[in-house]
Each structure stands twice: as C-alpha cells, then as structure tokens.
Design a protein around this motif. Sequence first.
Motif, mmCIF file in Angstrom:
data_model
loop_
_atom_site.group_PDB
_atom_site.id
_atom_site.type_symbol
_atom_site.label_atom_id
_atom_site.label_comp_id
_atom_site.label_asym_id
_atom_site.label_seq_id
_atom_site.Cartn_x
_atom_site.Cartn_y
_atom_site.Cartn_z
ATOM 1 N N ALA A 22 0.827 -1.201 0.000
ATOM 2 C CA ALA A 22 0.000 0.000 0.000
ATOM 3 C C ALA A 22 0.868 1.260 0.000
ATOM 4 O O ALA A 22 0.522 2.258 -0.642
ATOM 5 C CB ALA A 22 -0.928 -0.008 1.209
ATOM 6 N N ARG A 23 1.994 1.199 0.677
ATOM 7 C CA ARG A 23 2.910 2.344 0.708
ATOM 8 C C ARG A 23 3.437 2.647 -0.696
ATOM 9 O O ARG A 23 3.513 3.801 -1.106
ATOM 10 C CB ARG A 23 4.072 2.069 1.654
ATOM 11 N N GLN A 24 3.770 1.597 -1.440
ATOM 12 C CA GLN A 24 4.283 1.795 -2.798
ATOM 13 C C GLN A 24 3.242 2.418 -3.717
ATOM 14 O O GLN A 24 3.595 3.159 -4.635
ATOM 15 C CB GLN A 24 4.758 0.472 -3.383
ATOM 16 N N PHE A 25 1.975 2.123 -3.491
ATOM 17 C CA PHE A 25 0.916 2.635 -4.347
ATOM 18 C C PHE A 25 0.233 3.877 -3.767
ATOM 19 O O PHE A 25 -0.772 4.342 -4.291
ATOM 20 C CB PHE A 25 -0.124 1.546 -4.615
ATOM 21 N N GLY A 26 0.764 4.404 -2.664
ATOM 22 C CA GLY A 26 0.244 5.631 -2.090
ATOM 23 C C GLY A 26 -1.110 5.502 -1.423
ATOM 24 O O GLY A 26 -1.860 6.470 -1.349
ATOM 25 N N GLN A 27 -1.414 4.314 -0.916
ATOM 26 C CA GLN A 27 -2.691 4.085 -0.241
ATOM 27 C C GLN A 27 -2.513 4.302 1.264
ATOM 28 O O GLN A 27 -2.411 3.366 2.046
ATOM 29 C CB GLN A 27 -3.188 2.671 -0.521
ATOM 30 N N THR A 28 -2.527 5.548 1.646
ATOM 31 C CA THR A 28 -2.259 5.918 3.033
ATOM 32 C C THR A 28 -3.268 5.303 3.995
ATOM 33 O O THR A 28 -2.905 4.886 5.096
ATOM 34 C CB THR A 28 -2.277 7.447 3.179
ATOM 35 N N ILE A 32 -2.362 3.039 7.337
ATOM 36 C CA ILE A 32 -2.776 3.401 8.695
ATOM 37 C C ILE A 32 -3.600 2.285 9.335
ATOM 38 O O ILE A 32 -3.389 1.939 10.501
ATOM 39 C CB ILE A 32 -3.542 4.741 8.686
ATOM 40 N N VAL A 33 -4.529 1.706 8.566
ATOM 41 C CA VAL A 33 -5.327 0.601 9.108
ATOM 42 C C VAL A 33 -4.428 -0.583 9.455
ATOM 43 O O VAL A 33 -4.595 -1.208 10.507
ATOM 44 C CB VAL A 33 -6.440 0.191 8.122
ATOM 45 N N GLY A 34 -3.461 -0.897 8.608
ATOM 46 C CA GLY A 34 -2.524 -1.982 8.903
ATOM 47 C C GLY A 34 -1.746 -1.729 10.177
ATOM 48 O O GLY A 34 -1.555 -2.630 11.003
ATOM 49 N N MET A 35 -1.291 -0.498 10.368
ATOM 50 C CA MET A 35 -0.555 -0.153 11.580
ATOM 51 C C MET A 35 -1.445 -0.271 12.810
ATOM 52 O O MET A 35 -0.999 -0.760 13.862
ATOM 53 C CB MET A 35 0.004 1.264 11.461
ATOM 54 N N LEU A 36 -2.686 0.170 12.689
ATOM 55 C CA LEU A 36 -3.611 0.059 13.818
ATOM 56 C C LEU A 36 -3.908 -1.398 14.164
ATOM 57 O O LEU A 36 -3.989 -1.758 15.342
ATOM 58 C CB LEU A 36 -4.912 0.799 13.508
ATOM 59 N N VAL A 37 -4.042 -2.244 13.149
ATOM 60 C CA VAL A 37 -4.300 -3.671 13.396
ATOM 61 C C VAL A 37 -3.107 -4.315 14.089
ATOM 62 O O VAL A 37 -3.276 -5.085 15.045
ATOM 63 C CB VAL A 37 -4.652 -4.393 12.072
ATOM 64 N N ILE A 38 -1.901 -3.992 13.652
ATOM 65 C CA ILE A 38 -0.706 -4.538 14.309
ATOM 66 C C ILE A 38 -0.659 -4.082 15.769
ATOM 67 O O ILE A 38 -0.370 -4.868 16.678
ATOM 68 C CB ILE A 38 0.573 -4.117 13.563
ATOM 69 N N GLY A 39 -0.969 -2.810 16.024
ATOM 70 C CA GLY A 39 -0.990 -2.302 17.398
ATOM 71 C C GLY A 39 -2.051 -2.980 18.241
ATOM 72 O O GLY A 39 -1.817 -3.320 19.403
#
Length: 60
Positions: A22-28, A32-39
Amino acid sequence: MCVVAAELVSSNTGLGYMIMNARQFGQTDVVIVGMLVIGLIGKVMDSLLKVVERRIIKWA
C-alpha cells in the motif's frame, strides 16, 4: 517487534506485506489501518500474557 520488522522487509503475505504494498501505491488509508491492526494485536497479546502471568505466578 523484530518479527513485525522482518515481515515488513521480506514477506509475500500478511499485514507487513499489505502495508509495504500500500505504501508503494500511495494508499495511506490502508497503511494506517494496517498499523492500527498490528498495534491492536500487540495490545491483545500483551493483555493475555498478563492474565496468564497472574494465574501462573501468584505473587505478581
């Protein structure tokens, strides 16, 4: 934390791969959702381990 970092760098599946892709394709929003799920997963695992610790070690 090391497992999460390793998954971010060299995985073909999973949350880390989803975030990097998602980072490579600019899907911010996906990043963010991925980071929240990991947290959230980390917090749940921490809470479960604290419960197990309290049951195993009576003085803690």
